[in-house]
Design a protein around this motif. Structure first.
Motif, short mmCIF file in Angstrom:
data_model
loop_
_atom_site.label_atom_id
_atom_site.label_comp_id
_atom_site.label_asym_id
_atom_site.label_seq_id
_atom_site.Cartn_x
_atom_site.Cartn_y
_atom_site.Cartn_z
N GLY A 177 0.81 -1.21 0.00
CA GLY A 177 0.00 0.00 0.00
C GLY A 177 0.84 1.26 0.00
N ALA A 178 1.91 1.25 0.78
CA ALA A 178 2.80 2.41 0.81
C ALA A 178 3.40 2.68 -0.57
CB ALA A 178 3.91 2.19 1.84
N THR A 179 3.75 1.62 -1.29
CA THR A 179 4.33 1.76 -2.62
C THR A 179 3.29 2.31 -3.60
OG1 THR A 179 5.84 -0.08 -2.19
CG2 THR A 179 5.47 0.53 -4.49
N VAL A 180 2.06 1.82 -3.52
CA VAL A 180 0.99 2.31 -4.39
C VAL A 180 0.77 3.80 -4.19
CG1 VAL A 180 -1.51 2.20 -4.71
CG2 VAL A 180 -0.17 0.10 -4.71
N LEU A 181 0.86 4.27 -2.95
CA LEU A 181 0.65 5.69 -2.65
C LEU A 181 1.93 6.53 -2.81
CD1 LEU A 181 -1.70 5.63 0.48
CD2 LEU A 181 -2.30 5.62 -1.96
#
Length: 455
Positions: free
Chosen positions: A363-367
């Motif tokens: 999720g951190a990578t997606v954001l």
């Protein structure tokens, strides 16, 4: 500067080596993690707060990559509808939202996200009725009050029903209004710093509610201002048929031609991507927000998460709008992502650690926030979820990650965001949950009354 030492717990770091400690510790100094390791933490640090985490599992705070916070006050409606019918039922109700409604809804939704282990969330707000007030500011205020890291996106719709779109004409805006409001939101709120608690994105709603001109111009604006881009795509068969009928191509080819693929873009749902589309996503670095509960609630299908991950596509998890996922528990999304993938792809489709990874570092990578959140490592921001696994629900489950993902939802002993406690012993810190619930109930009744719907 404040120091917190969490000691005696199992630790899943999500660091590059995916290190896990059966019994370990985490040291936090002010906003950042300064140490993670095996065994007990350091003792007698001046002024430190010590947390005895025996019987608990520490993970990175969970990261929610798709939500519609305003929908928290319209849950339980159109419970058996498909996406298009569900939207047609709810658009007239959402047309009555205002600044107070959105603030109350966002407070309730963000509070519950925190209670389910979420430390960072985005929001996709795309309904801006005329005269409704400063809706984005209301969400920002709510996130600050609850204490979550926040990436709201200034959404938009400009393709009303009279021009072949799905939304009623009275809930859409013109392109000039959208561009001005999006630029203003970025200028007012976006903080790109490493310690940021607030960033902004740009997010036209979907191919069936926005024009190609809007998609193209918003992409240009976002890239000029160096913020991320988000939209819904390939959620349902109806959407795929809409794109084929109106544009003569698949959803992925449509947005690709408008500049909507790249490492600064993430797409919500992605249920109906074929092999060619998945290859395009992987090559371009475009991310996907997988929303298993909402997809199941609306009968949209099951996202090909294994194939996306194998193709190198960044994949995170999202609860989606509360009106299509009444539970809105990010931890539940981890469980459903794993179980649904296995239901269609066999027991090797996703492991329990794959599921947890999508909810944290994925999720951190997606954001675009992976440098500072998503794992428990020295130097990263101190977003830590501490789950109690020694009660009747989990005490005999050998693997703590399996206990968290496959077992019943555990009590959340502690949630730190930027080193500050947001949840302690399964309750919000400094917030009266009963008062929030009363406000939400009142806002729900008022909104439904304005729409002429019986509550």
């Amino acid at each position: 500067m404040s120091t917190v030492v969490i000691s005696g717990c199992s630790v899943v770091t999500m660091d590059p080596s995916r290190t896990e400690h059966p019994s370990g510790h985490i040291v936090v100094d002010d906003a950042r993690i300064t140490a993670v390791g095996a065994g007990p933490g350091p003792r007698d640090l001046p002024g430190a707060t010590y947390v005895d985490a025996t019987g608990c599992l520490a993970t990175p705070g969970l990261v929610n990559t798709h939500h519609h916070l305003y929908q928290w006050v319209t849950r339980g409606l159109a419970a058996d509808h498909t996406l298009f019918d569900w939207l047609m039922t709810l658009y007239p109700i959402w047309a009555g939202i205002d600044e107070d409604t959105v603030r109350v809804a966002a407070t309730g939704a963000l509070g519950w996200l925190a209670r389910t282990g979420c430390s960072t969330t985005m929001d996709h707000h795309y309904v801006f009725p005329a005269g409704a007030g400063d809706l984005l500011a209301a969400e920002v205020d709510a996130a600050r009050a609850i204490g979550l890291r926040f990436l709201p996106t200034r959404g938009s719709m400009d393709l009303g029903r009279s021009r072949g779109g799905l939304p009623p004409d009275h809930v859409v805006e013109d392109i000039d209004t959208v561009l001005a409001a999006t630029a203003d939101a970025i200028d007012r709120f976006h903080d790109p710093s490493a310690d940021s608690m607030l960033r902004i994105g740009a997010a036209p709603c979907s191919p069936f509610s926005v024009t190609g001109d809007l998609l193209r111009q918003v992409a240009d604006l976002a890239r000029d201002k160096r913020v991320r881009l988000h939209t819904h795509l390939a959620e349902t068969v109806d959407e795929a048929e809409f794109c084929l009928d109106r544009f003569g191509c698949t959803p992925i080819d449509y947005v690709s031609a408008l500049g909507w693929l790249g490492p600064d873009v993430w797409l919500a749902h992605g249920v109906h991507f074929d092999d060619v589309a998945i290859g395009q996503l992987g090559t371009s670095g475009t991310g996907v927000a997988h929303c298993p509960s909402s997809n199941a609630r609306l009968g949209a299908g099951v996202c090909r998460t294994r194939d996306l991950r194998d193709a190198g596509v960044p994949v995170g998890l999202g609860v989606d709008g509360a009106a299509s996922n009444e539970s809105s528990s990010l931890l539940e999304e981890v469980r459903h992502a794993v179980l649904f993938a296995r239901a269609v792809g066999g027991p090797g489709a996703l492991t329990v650690r794959d599921g947890l990874e999508m909810a944290t570092l994925g999720g951190a990578t997606v954001l675009g926030w992976e440098r500072d959140i998503g794992s428990l490592e020295p130097g990263k921001l101190a977003d830590v979820a501490l789950w109690r696994l020694d009660t009747l629900r989990h005490a005999d489950i050998a693997d703590p990650v399996a206990a968290l993902v496959l077992g019943a939802p555990p009590p959340l002993e502690l949630l730190l965001v930027q080193g500050r406690p947001v949840v302690e012993r399964d309750r919000l810190v400094n917030h009266d949950e009963d008062a929030i619930a009363r406000d939400v109930r009142d806002a729900n009744r008022a909104l439904l009354s304005r729409a002429g719907v019986m509550s």
